[in-house]
Design a protein around this motif. Structure first.
Motif, mmCIF file in Angstrom:
data_model
loop_
_atom_site.group_PDB
_atom_site.id
_atom_site.type_symbol
_atom_site.label_atom_id
_atom_site.label_comp_id
_atom_site.label_asym_id
_atom_site.label_seq_id
_atom_site.Cartn_x
_atom_site.Cartn_y
_atom_site.Cartn_z
ATOM 1 N N LEU A 10 0.827 -1.214 0.000
ATOM 2 C CA LEU A 10 0.000 0.000 0.000
ATOM 3 C C LEU A 10 0.863 1.267 0.000
ATOM 4 O O LEU A 10 0.539 2.250 -0.671
ATOM 5 C CB LEU A 10 -0.956 -0.005 1.200
ATOM 6 N N VAL A 11 1.970 1.252 0.745
ATOM 7 C CA VAL A 11 2.869 2.423 0.751
ATOM 8 C C VAL A 11 3.430 2.643 -0.652
ATOM 9 O O VAL A 11 3.364 3.744 -1.209
ATOM 10 C CB VAL A 11 4.053 2.228 1.725
ATOM 11 N N VAL A 12 3.978 1.587 -1.212
ATOM 12 C CA VAL A 12 4.677 1.685 -2.493
ATOM 13 C C VAL A 12 3.714 2.093 -3.615
ATOM 14 O O VAL A 12 4.023 2.971 -4.420
ATOM 15 C CB VAL A 12 5.379 0.342 -2.813
ATOM 16 N N GLU A 13 2.523 1.492 -3.641
ATOM 17 C CA GLU A 13 1.566 1.807 -4.710
ATOM 18 C C GLU A 13 0.938 3.187 -4.522
ATOM 19 O O GLU A 13 0.665 3.888 -5.503
ATOM 20 C CB GLU A 13 0.490 0.722 -4.811
ATOM 21 N N CYS A 36 -1.356 4.003 3.440
ATOM 22 C CA CYS A 36 -1.834 4.714 2.244
ATOM 23 C C CYS A 36 -1.497 6.206 2.327
ATOM 24 O O CYS A 36 -1.078 6.815 1.338
ATOM 25 C CB CYS A 36 -3.335 4.507 2.082
ATOM 26 N N GLU A 37 -1.672 6.767 3.495
ATOM 27 C CA GLU A 37 -1.357 8.181 3.698
ATOM 28 C C GLU A 37 0.134 8.429 3.471
ATOM 29 O O GLU A 37 0.537 9.463 2.909
ATOM 30 C CB GLU A 37 -1.750 8.580 5.129
ATOM 31 N N ALA A 38 0.962 7.471 3.912
ATOM 32 C CA ALA A 38 2.418 7.628 3.813
ATOM 33 C C ALA A 38 2.850 7.824 2.363
ATOM 34 O O ALA A 38 3.767 8.608 2.085
ATOM 35 C CB ALA A 38 3.120 6.415 4.421
ATOM 36 N N GLY A 39 2.187 7.111 1.440
ATOM 37 C CA GLY A 39 2.531 7.269 0.027
ATOM 38 C C GLY A 39 2.402 8.718 -0.404
ATOM 39 O O GLY A 39 3.270 9.259 -1.110
ATOM 40 N N ALA A 40 1.318 9.346 0.026
ATOM 41 C CA ALA A 40 1.084 10.753 -0.335
ATOM 42 C C ALA A 40 2.097 11.673 0.345
ATOM 43 O O ALA A 40 2.561 12.650 -0.253
ATOM 44 C CB ALA A 40 -0.343 11.150 0.047
ATOM 45 N N ILE A 41 2.474 11.355 1.581
ATOM 46 C CA ILE A 41 3.466 12.184 2.285
ATOM 47 C C ILE A 41 4.831 12.060 1.603
ATOM 48 O O ILE A 41 5.519 13.057 1.387
ATOM 49 C CB ILE A 41 3.587 11.784 3.777
ATOM 50 N N ARG A 96 -3.467 13.797 0.408
ATOM 51 C CA ARG A 96 -3.056 13.047 1.603
ATOM 52 C C ARG A 96 -4.291 12.562 2.357
ATOM 53 O O ARG A 96 -4.375 11.403 2.762
ATOM 54 C CB ARG A 96 -2.188 13.960 2.496
ATOM 55 N N GLU A 97 -5.292 13.444 2.512
ATOM 56 C CA GLU A 97 -6.517 13.099 3.217
ATOM 57 C C GLU A 97 -7.292 12.019 2.442
ATOM 58 O O GLU A 97 -7.817 11.073 3.042
ATOM 59 C CB GLU A 97 -7.378 14.353 3.406
ATOM 60 N N ARG A 98 -7.332 12.159 1.118
ATOM 61 C CA ARG A 98 -8.051 11.194 0.285
ATOM 62 C C ARG A 98 -7.438 9.801 0.411
ATOM 63 O O ARG A 98 -8.135 8.799 0.543
ATOM 64 C CB ARG A 98 -8.025 11.670 -1.180
ATOM 65 N N LEU A 99 -6.108 9.739 0.373
ATOM 66 C CA LEU A 99 -5.439 8.434 0.500
ATOM 67 C C LEU A 99 -5.633 7.852 1.902
ATOM 68 O O LEU A 99 -5.786 6.633 2.066
ATOM 69 C CB LEU A 99 -3.950 8.570 0.164
ATOM 70 N N ALA A 100 -5.638 8.725 2.908
ATOM 71 C CA ALA A 100 -5.874 8.244 4.269
ATOM 72 C C ALA A 100 -7.274 7.642 4.374
ATOM 73 O O ALA A 100 -7.470 6.582 4.986
ATOM 74 C CB ALA A 100 -5.698 9.380 5.278
ATOM 75 N N GLU A 101 -8.260 8.306 3.755
ATOM 76 C CA GLU A 101 -9.644 7.793 3.749
ATOM 77 C C GLU A 101 -9.708 6.437 3.052
ATOM 78 O O GLU A 101 -10.388 5.520 3.497
ATOM 79 C CB GLU A 101 -10.565 8.775 3.002
ATOM 80 N N ALA A 131 -3.917 5.008 -13.284
ATOM 81 C CA ALA A 131 -2.768 4.830 -12.383
ATOM 82 C C ALA A 131 -3.162 4.141 -11.087
ATOM 83 O O ALA A 131 -2.323 3.530 -10.418
ATOM 84 C CB ALA A 131 -2.127 6.185 -12.074
ATOM 85 N N ALA A 132 -4.448 4.216 -10.726
ATOM 86 C CA ALA A 132 -4.894 3.669 -9.440
ATOM 87 C C ALA A 132 -5.381 2.226 -9.551
ATOM 88 O O ALA A 132 -5.870 1.657 -8.571
ATOM 89 C CB ALA A 132 -5.990 4.550 -8.856
ATOM 90 N N GLU A 133 -5.220 1.633 -10.740
ATOM 91 C CA GLU A 133 -5.806 0.316 -10.996
ATOM 92 C C GLU A 133 -5.339 -0.755 -9.985
ATOM 93 O O GLU A 133 -6.159 -1.495 -9.421
ATOM 94 C CB GLU A 133 -5.488 -0.120 -12.434
ATOM 95 N N LEU A 134 -4.039 -0.811 -9.734
ATOM 96 C CA LEU A 134 -3.511 -1.825 -8.799
ATOM 97 C C LEU A 134 -4.052 -1.632 -7.385
ATOM 98 O O LEU A 134 -4.373 -2.594 -6.691
ATOM 99 C CB LEU A 134 -1.983 -1.768 -8.760
ATOM 100 N N LEU A 135 -4.141 -0.365 -6.960
ATOM 101 C CA LEU A 135 -4.668 -0.097 -5.617
ATOM 102 C C LEU A 135 -6.137 -0.492 -5.523
ATOM 103 O O LEU A 135 -6.588 -1.012 -4.501
ATOM 104 C CB LEU A 135 -4.499 1.393 -5.268
ATOM 105 N N LYS A 136 -6.888 -0.245 -6.601
ATOM 106 C CA LYS A 136 -8.306 -0.632 -6.614
ATOM 107 C C LYS A 136 -8.435 -2.155 -6.517
ATOM 108 O O LYS A 136 -9.278 -2.669 -5.774
ATOM 109 C CB LYS A 136 -8.989 -0.130 -7.890
#
Lengths: 291, 291
Positions: free
Chosen positions: B48-51, B186-191, B200-205, B275-280
């Motif tokens: 999740l961090v890496v993606e 997930c938040e860490a990726g954005a940070i 950052r908030e969206r990824l945390a959600e 770009a978000a396909e793998l995370l989905k």
């Protein structure tokens, strides 16, 4: 004395309501953390942080926060050290240890939470320092407290019960188990102040000398003091089969070493003149304390 | 897959010689740490961090380091969770747990060292990020892992054995015990990427939705799967008297909730397109896995 403020800061931090990013703070866990920290400790490490920082006229609030963080690390290590599978101690400063006052699982978690909290405190913007210094402090504390520092020293100490270490082994063990955090305490003051690398190194050296003296004085007391003076069982190390430098070379050698360490510590602070007076007194006190 | 590199990075970190500021790395301690980390884990959190970081074209090396740090925290929590005074588990992934393969004291210290190492990894300049982001990551991880996050959740879980929590209590417990670290992942990726606060908030959600789905899917499996499918004893929660949302509302309700959580997670990532396909896919996988 400046260090009294650390007590207030620790209480404030442990009494606080959940901070941004936290969900809830379970009361039983917080109570166990408070029990392990607000226990009348001598606060040697916070004192060293605050006085080292003052040497360079660092921001007092920042030094206070770093001092509080370091004390959280020290107290977590005592909580875990006291556990039945480690030193199995029921009392600390005359009070039940955390696993006695609560239970073993709670004590493990309280220790974990205090270690985590230490990095929280330092990294927080409320520690009024540039991000660069906060990151430097986190890294230096992690190195001093982790596998290559304090925790590694605890591991060596456990192993020393099975296989008596030689003199070099004892020196490494003590430099890690008790020396690393005390060295960090003094170095941290210079980092907080943004002092030049040469000063940071000088304070770290001072910390190492104090750390050695602290341990040697402890071993010497264990070897020579009577139980009444110490308020606890003496000759505990010898009884546990633990070799110390004092037991290896005898009390006269240890007193000579302590004298040398005091001189060395004082010489390291000479460049700072009058401002270093309290830190010099601390070095003398640590090396000559009788309980 | 990018996450394979996390395995290499973890091995490299745990095999390294003592770093600057470290004195020595006791081999038994390092072996226990490796035993607890290099054990064939699924590496969901590192993934999740890496993606999440890749979504914002963040520096790959920095994301890798933060992913490795987070996995150290996850693994330390499992080592301490498995201890006799906690869940008392002898096996994990078919291998002896750390306190079984070594001993209890070593397991406690290995966990302590891994938690400390996590902050070391993030704060190090080798995590090629500006100090501001390193400090932000340290703080966010500490909040997610500490008394107000994961460790607090473990405390609530212990207390739940004595006093069954109500529905609100279960939700808080799970958001802390398993949710907080997944949200941080997930938040860490954005940070790491230095993405704007709204991202950052969206990824945390998104992380919170995945965390809820992860726990709910786990509870549902415990309720419905047979032991062969799971490769472990099922109905363990019910047997232990632990209430879960799935046991409270039944499997149909749980499946409906999972469906809703997948939709919510996917919708949160819609702005990022292909770009978000793998995370989905990960969100779907987490919610529908059958073991």
């Amino acid at each position: 004395m400046r260090v009294a403020a650390v007590e207030t800061e620790l209480r404030r931090i442990l009494d606080a309501r959940p901070l941004s990013g936290e969900i809830a703070r379970p009361e039983r866990l917080m109570a166990a953390m408070r029990h392990g920290v607000l226990n009348g400790g001598k606060r040697l490490r916070p004192f060293l942080v605050v006085e080292s920082a003052a040497l360079f006229s660092a921001d007092g609030q920042a030094a206070l926060r770093v001092a509080a963080a370091l004390e959280c690390v020290h107290c977590y290590s005592l909580i875990h050290d006291d556990l039945p599978s480690m030193d199995d101690d029921d009392l600390r400063r005359g009070q039940p240890t955390v696993h006695k006052a609560f239970d073993e699982a709670t004590a493990i978690l309280a220790g974990d939470a205090l270690l985590t909290l230490a990095f929280d405190i330092i990294a927080d913007e409320a520690t009024l320092l540039p991000a660069e210094r906060r990151a430097t402090l986190v890294l230096a504390l992690a190195r001093a407290a982790g596998a290559g520092g304090m925790v590694g020293g605890q591991m060596l100490d456990l192993e020393a019960e099975r296989k008596r270490p030689d003199e070099a082994g004892i020196i490494t063990l003590q430099a890690m188990k008790t020396g690393a955090l005390i060295r960090f305490a003094c170095e941290a003051g210079a980092i907080v102040a943004g002092a030049p690398p040469a000063d940071r190194e000088r304070l770290a050296e001072f910390g190492s000398a104090i750390g050695l003296a602290f341990q040697l004085a402890d071993d010497l007391l264990d070897l020579t003091a009577d139980a009444v003076q110490m308020g606890k069982a003496t000759n505990k190390d010898a009884a546990a089969g633990k070799a110390t430098l004092a037991s290896l070379h005898g009390p006269d050698w240890a007193r000579g070493q302590l004298h040398g360490l005091i001189e060395q510590a004082h010489a390291l602070l000479d460049p700072y003149g009058e401002a270093a007076e309290l830190l010099k007194q601390a070095a003398t006190f640590v090396a000559t304390r009788s309980n």
